[in-house]
Scaffold this active site. Sequence first.
Site, PDB file in Angstrom:
ATOM      1  CB  CYS A  20      86.869  76.530  29.631  1.00  0.00           C
ATOM      2  SG  CYS A  20      88.319  77.104  28.496  1.00  0.00           S
TER       3      CYS A  20
ATOM      4  CB  VAL B 109      91.786  83.617  23.167  1.00  0.00           C
ATOM      5  CG1 VAL B 109      90.805  84.485  22.568  1.00  0.00           C
ATOM      6  CG2 VAL B 109      91.322  82.566  23.916  1.00  0.00           C
TER       7      VAL B 109
ATOM      8  CG  ASN C 242      97.274  83.975  31.314  1.00  0.00           C
ATOM      9  OD1 ASN C 242      97.803  84.988  31.468  1.00  0.00           O
ATOM     10  ND2 ASN C 242      97.911  82.820  31.945  1.00  0.00           N
TER      11      ASN C 242
HETATM   12  C1  UGA Z   1      84.938  74.426  25.671  1.00  0.00           C
HETATM   13  C2  UGA Z   1      83.575  74.820  25.061  1.00  0.00           C
HETATM   14  O1  UGA Z   1      83.081  74.022  24.406  1.00  0.00           O
HETATM   15  C3  UGA Z   1      83.925  76.064  24.016  1.00  0.00           C
HETATM   16  O2  UGA Z   1      82.810  76.461  23.478  1.00  0.00           O
HETATM   17  C4  UGA Z   1      84.508  77.432  24.889  1.00  0.00           C
HETATM   18  O3  UGA Z   1      84.677  78.466  24.099  1.00  0.00           O
HETATM   19  C5  UGA Z   1      85.696  76.882  25.623  1.00  0.00           C
HETATM   20  O4  UGA Z   1      85.539  75.771  26.353  1.00  0.00           O
HETATM   21  C6  UGA Z   1      86.368  78.097  26.365  1.00  0.00           C
HETATM   22  O5  UGA Z   1      85.922  78.730  27.233  1.00  0.00           O
HETATM   23  O6  UGA Z   1      87.521  78.430  26.069  1.00  0.00           O
HETATM   24  P1  UGA Z   1      87.015  72.951  25.284  1.00  0.00           P
HETATM   25  O7  UGA Z   1      87.548  73.123  26.505  1.00  0.00           O
HETATM   26  O8  UGA Z   1      88.257  73.129  24.243  1.00  0.00           O
HETATM   27  O9  UGA Z   1      85.630  74.045  24.882  1.00  0.00           O
HETATM   28  O10 UGA Z   1      86.504  71.581  25.237  1.00  0.00           O
HETATM   29  P2  UGA Z   1      84.939  70.824  24.937  1.00  0.00           P
HETATM   30  O11 UGA Z   1      85.020  70.139  23.499  1.00  0.00           O
HETATM   31  O12 UGA Z   1      83.800  71.269  25.222  1.00  0.00           O
HETATM   32  O13 UGA Z   1      85.193  69.541  25.855  1.00  0.00           O
HETATM   33  C7  UGA Z   1      85.346  69.730  27.274  1.00  0.00           C
HETATM   34  C8  UGA Z   1      85.283  68.554  28.078  1.00  0.00           C
HETATM   35  O14 UGA Z   1      83.887  67.976  27.995  1.00  0.00           O
HETATM   36  C9  UGA Z   1      86.298  67.227  27.619  1.00  0.00           C
HETATM   37  O15 UGA Z   1      86.710  66.842  28.561  1.00  0.00           O
HETATM   38  C10 UGA Z   1      85.474  66.360  26.901  1.00  0.00           C
HETATM   39  O16 UGA Z   1      86.003  65.157  26.912  1.00  0.00           O
HETATM   40  C11 UGA Z   1      84.133  66.615  27.775  1.00  0.00           C
HETATM   41  N1  UGA Z   1      82.898  66.107  27.217  1.00  0.00           N
HETATM   42  C12 UGA Z   1      82.333  66.673  26.257  1.00  0.00           C
HETATM   43  C13 UGA Z   1      82.056  65.025  27.436  1.00  0.00           C
HETATM   44  O17 UGA Z   1      82.482  64.306  28.646  1.00  0.00           O
HETATM   45  N2  UGA Z   1      80.838  64.823  27.019  1.00  0.00           N
HETATM   46  C14 UGA Z   1      80.507  65.267  26.028  1.00  0.00           C
HETATM   47  O18 UGA Z   1      79.444  64.880  25.559  1.00  0.00           O
HETATM   48  C15 UGA Z   1      81.000  66.451  25.524  1.00  0.00           C
END
Ligand code: UGA
Length: 455
Positions: free
Chosen positions: A276, A16, A91
């Site tokens: 997260c 971050v 963290n």
């Molecule tokens: C997430 C949030 O999207 C961010 O907005 C937030 O700031 C961040 O956590 C955080 O708190 O630091 P991130 O963990 O990088 O971001 O990943 P995402 O892109 O949100 O994906 C998370 C998981 O959901 C992945 O495993 C992805 O494969 C899954 N996912 C996502 C699905 O299974 N289906 C979807 O339609 C979208």
Amino acid sequence: VGDFAKKIVCIGAGYVGGPTMAVIAHHCPEYRVTVVDISREKIALWNSEQLPIYEPGLYERVAKARGHNLFFSTEIDKEISEADIVFVTVNTPTKTYGEGAGRTVDLQFIEQTARRIKANAGSDTIVVEKSTIPVRAAETLRRILHSGNDGVHFEILSNPEFMAEGTAVRDMEQPDRILVGSMDTPSGLKARDELTKIYEHWVPAERILTTNLWSSELSKLVANAFLAQRISSINSISALCEMTEADVTQVGHAVGMDSRIGAKFLNAGVGFGGSCFRKDLLNLIYLCEHYGLHPVAEFWQKVVDINDFQMQRFVHRMITAMFNSVVGKKIAIFGFAFKPDTGDTRDAPAIHICRSLLEERAWLSITDPYALDNARKDLEGFPGEIDYGTDPYEAVKGAHAIALLTEWENYRGLDYKKIYESMEKPAFLFDGRNHLDHDALFDIGFNVYGVGKPA
Ligand code: UGA
């Protein structure tokens, strides 16, 4: 270094802190920005050509500002003593011991940081919590900072980040919103304006949202909980689709076209992972329990439960399809990272799925472009036979099945005819992300199973 309008210090040179400060320094040349960390190794990397994390656009911004108004240092105390604004981006892992273990956030690093700020601050300082923490953590910070007060005033702000991995710089430069929470006192509002002034350098005013401290803290947890809830919602429906010949992609599309619902984050799959979602959900659940709101806690617990169910269901479907046994069968795992374009495997569904398959005594051949080092660590000490390699064509040789767990773009362009030929027959393909062209694979001869699709 005397000519800067303000001095910003960021404690924690991680995922971050690094990108956030790089973007601030890039857009605010009149501010001096220093990122500090106890890890000499990490700081050395930030000062090198090989940054400790990869994010598109990050290196360019760091390289341009570094040495001018962006610095990376281990001199934490000295930097704090000169700072006007201190961002806290240490963290906040889930507690692994004692009360609330496995659920609540371990606040020891936040507390240590607060004590260090207190010990070193030379004049009135604004302290910005950016790490994700439980609602009302600012109160803890405030009490530590003002204990035995010796004339220095601290104003605490909450300014959660909403960056996703792989799009951190873009999320920071073109945010949906910037959230700043403050106390509703004259000094609180003054501090709030100091912070919003920074973001106004590149964020349109209508996207900068100000709230009270507690709303801001809670909104971060709630945003992630809602995102995770959407995934669990569509995943729960995927189970029903598999029973009824409905297709979850079609259902998601039809439902998402309602503008009140929206189309994003409705892709069914093997479940959500990442550092997260689970952590923040468990934290939210713990908070609800703490306040005696058991039905609310149970509601959010179900989001976690469905995610676990989805992973188990995927494994169960594999085993059932493969004649109720995978003992000694080679299974190629396509993708181990929690999402594509990252080597990050924290809480990746692949960890849970691979462990279950190993328990069933399958032989795993894991392929991933970037995540193999982490995969090795995640499965270390786990009994069973596992091969690792970056070449998917190698991974599939003699395999009974492929399980696609991360939707890497390159998995679309592979020669599936060639792959089919090198596999045992019948050849199974379990597409855990609905990423491939199932009709084409079926025509080649694969037994294809998508998530939420009729087999
Ligand atoms: C997430 C949030 O999207 C961010 O907005 C937030 O700031 C961040 O956590 C955080 O708190 O630091 P991130 O963990 O990088 O971001 O990943 P995402 O892109 O949100 O994906 C998370 C998981 O959901 C992945 O495993 C992805 O494969 C899954 N996912 C996502 C699905 O299974 N289906 C979807 O339609 C979208």
